[in-house]
Write a protein that holds these residues in place. Structure first.
Motif, mmCIF file in Angstrom:
data_model
loop_
_atom_site.group_PDB
_atom_site.id
_atom_site.type_symbol
_atom_site.label_atom_id
_atom_site.label_comp_id
_atom_site.label_asym_id
_atom_site.label_seq_id
_atom_site.Cartn_x
_atom_site.Cartn_y
_atom_site.Cartn_z
ATOM 1 N N UNK A 10 -40.716 -18.194 8.262
ATOM 2 C CA UNK A 10 -39.480 -18.484 8.730
ATOM 3 C C UNK A 10 -38.418 -18.423 7.364
ATOM 4 N N UNK A 11 -37.117 -18.202 7.742
ATOM 5 C CA UNK A 11 -36.116 -18.351 6.780
ATOM 6 C C UNK A 11 -35.500 -16.923 6.787
ATOM 7 N N UNK A 12 -34.563 -16.649 6.303
ATOM 8 C CA UNK A 12 -33.492 -15.530 5.846
ATOM 9 C C UNK A 12 -34.646 -14.461 5.422
ATOM 10 N N UNK A 13 -34.611 -13.313 5.810
ATOM 11 C CA UNK A 13 -35.453 -12.226 5.393
ATOM 12 C C UNK A 13 -34.772 -11.680 4.000
ATOM 13 N N UNK A 14 -35.612 -11.593 2.911
ATOM 14 C CA UNK A 14 -35.271 -11.320 1.744
ATOM 15 C C UNK A 14 -35.664 -9.957 1.110
ATOM 16 N N UNK A 15 -34.987 -9.257 0.238
ATOM 17 C CA UNK A 15 -35.570 -7.996 -0.179
ATOM 18 C C UNK A 15 -36.165 -8.164 -1.486
ATOM 19 N N UNK A 16 -37.041 -7.283 -1.992
ATOM 20 C CA UNK A 16 -37.615 -7.473 -3.458
ATOM 21 C C UNK A 16 -36.606 -7.063 -4.438
ATOM 22 N N UNK A 17 -36.394 -8.139 -5.304
ATOM 23 C CA UNK A 17 -35.429 -7.832 -6.379
ATOM 24 C C UNK A 17 -35.933 -7.042 -7.358
ATOM 25 N N UNK A 18 -35.373 -6.094 -8.354
ATOM 26 C CA UNK A 18 -35.661 -5.550 -9.497
ATOM 27 C C UNK A 18 -36.152 -6.297 -10.597
ATOM 28 N N UNK A 19 -37.256 -5.849 -11.243
ATOM 29 C CA UNK A 19 -37.766 -6.725 -12.356
ATOM 30 C C UNK A 19 -36.783 -6.895 -13.307
ATOM 31 N N UNK A 20 -36.518 -8.051 -13.907
ATOM 32 C CA UNK A 20 -35.850 -8.311 -15.056
ATOM 33 C C UNK A 20 -36.440 -8.241 -16.480
ATOM 34 N N UNK A 21 -35.676 -8.132 -17.488
ATOM 35 C CA UNK A 21 -35.987 -7.653 -18.659
ATOM 36 C C UNK A 21 -35.824 -8.747 -19.757
ATOM 37 N N UNK A 22 -36.417 -9.584 -20.412
ATOM 38 C CA UNK A 22 -36.429 -10.488 -21.562
ATOM 39 C C UNK A 22 -37.268 -10.269 -22.612
ATOM 40 N N UNK A 23 -36.696 -11.035 -23.554
ATOM 41 C CA UNK A 23 -37.501 -11.089 -24.875
ATOM 42 C C UNK A 23 -38.233 -12.025 -25.044
ATOM 43 N N UNK A 24 -39.366 -11.894 -25.567
ATOM 44 C CA UNK A 24 -40.309 -13.087 -26.039
ATOM 45 C C UNK A 24 -41.061 -12.682 -27.349
ATOM 46 N N UNK A 25 -40.855 -13.537 -28.430
ATOM 47 C CA UNK A 25 -41.281 -13.339 -29.779
ATOM 48 C C UNK A 25 -40.666 -11.763 -30.187
ATOM 49 N N UNK A 26 -39.484 -11.468 -29.819
ATOM 50 C CA UNK A 26 -38.659 -10.255 -30.320
ATOM 51 C C UNK A 26 -39.563 -9.080 -29.547
ATOM 52 N N UNK A 27 -40.108 -9.207 -28.599
ATOM 53 C CA UNK A 27 -40.760 -8.074 -27.518
ATOM 54 C C UNK A 27 -40.121 -8.128 -26.375
#
Length: 140
Positions: A10-27
């Motif tokens: 149930x619910x509004x059909x969603x599309x797969x979002x693109x991966x996001x890029x973040x930094x953890x410990x400088x990486x």
């Protein structure tokens, strides 16, 4: 008897979002956006209930998706009725390929071992007063 599973998310059909890029410990790391993770979790829950403790299907599979999207409330009644009759098709976002990918990924390890097993695919978007995704998977 053909091995198959049929369920509705149930619910509004969603599309797969693109991966996001973040930094953890400088990486730099890639992560799945929260809305995609949440929707994939819902797909897993409904898929697991439909599979009823059966193991994932093996071999080549056919998948059919029917994405029912909301009719804009701002449309006049005549246009809403045309949309319900199938005379007007939903051409907005999300697109079919992103819808397919999200729901395929959500069924990995539950309905099938890997979505690479899908060799036949039918996907359609229609308007409805009740938004949902209807999923049918069968061994072929």
């Amino acid at each position: 008897m053909t091995e198959s599973v049929h369920f509705v998310v149930p619910g509004i059909p969603r599309g797969k979002e693109r991966p996001r890029i973040g930094k953890v410990a400088g990486r730099a790391i890639a992560f799945t956006p929260p809305k995609t993770r949440s929707e994939e979790g819902a797909v897993r829950m409904f898929a697991a209930a439909a599979m009823a403790d059966r193991p994932p299907m093996e071999g080549p599979l056919e998948m059919r998706l029917l994405a029912r999207t909301m009719i804009p409330a701002s449309w006049p009644v005549k246009k809403q009725n045309s949309a319900l009759a199938g005379d007007i098709k939903p051409t907005g976002r999300p697109d079919l390929s992103n819808i397919t990918k999200l729901y395929e990924d959500g069924m990995n390890g539950i309905v099938w071992k890997d979505d690479a097993q899908v060799v036949s695919l039918s996907v359609q978007k229609i308007y409805s007063h009740t938004p949902n995704i209807e999923i049918y998977v069968a061994k072929i």
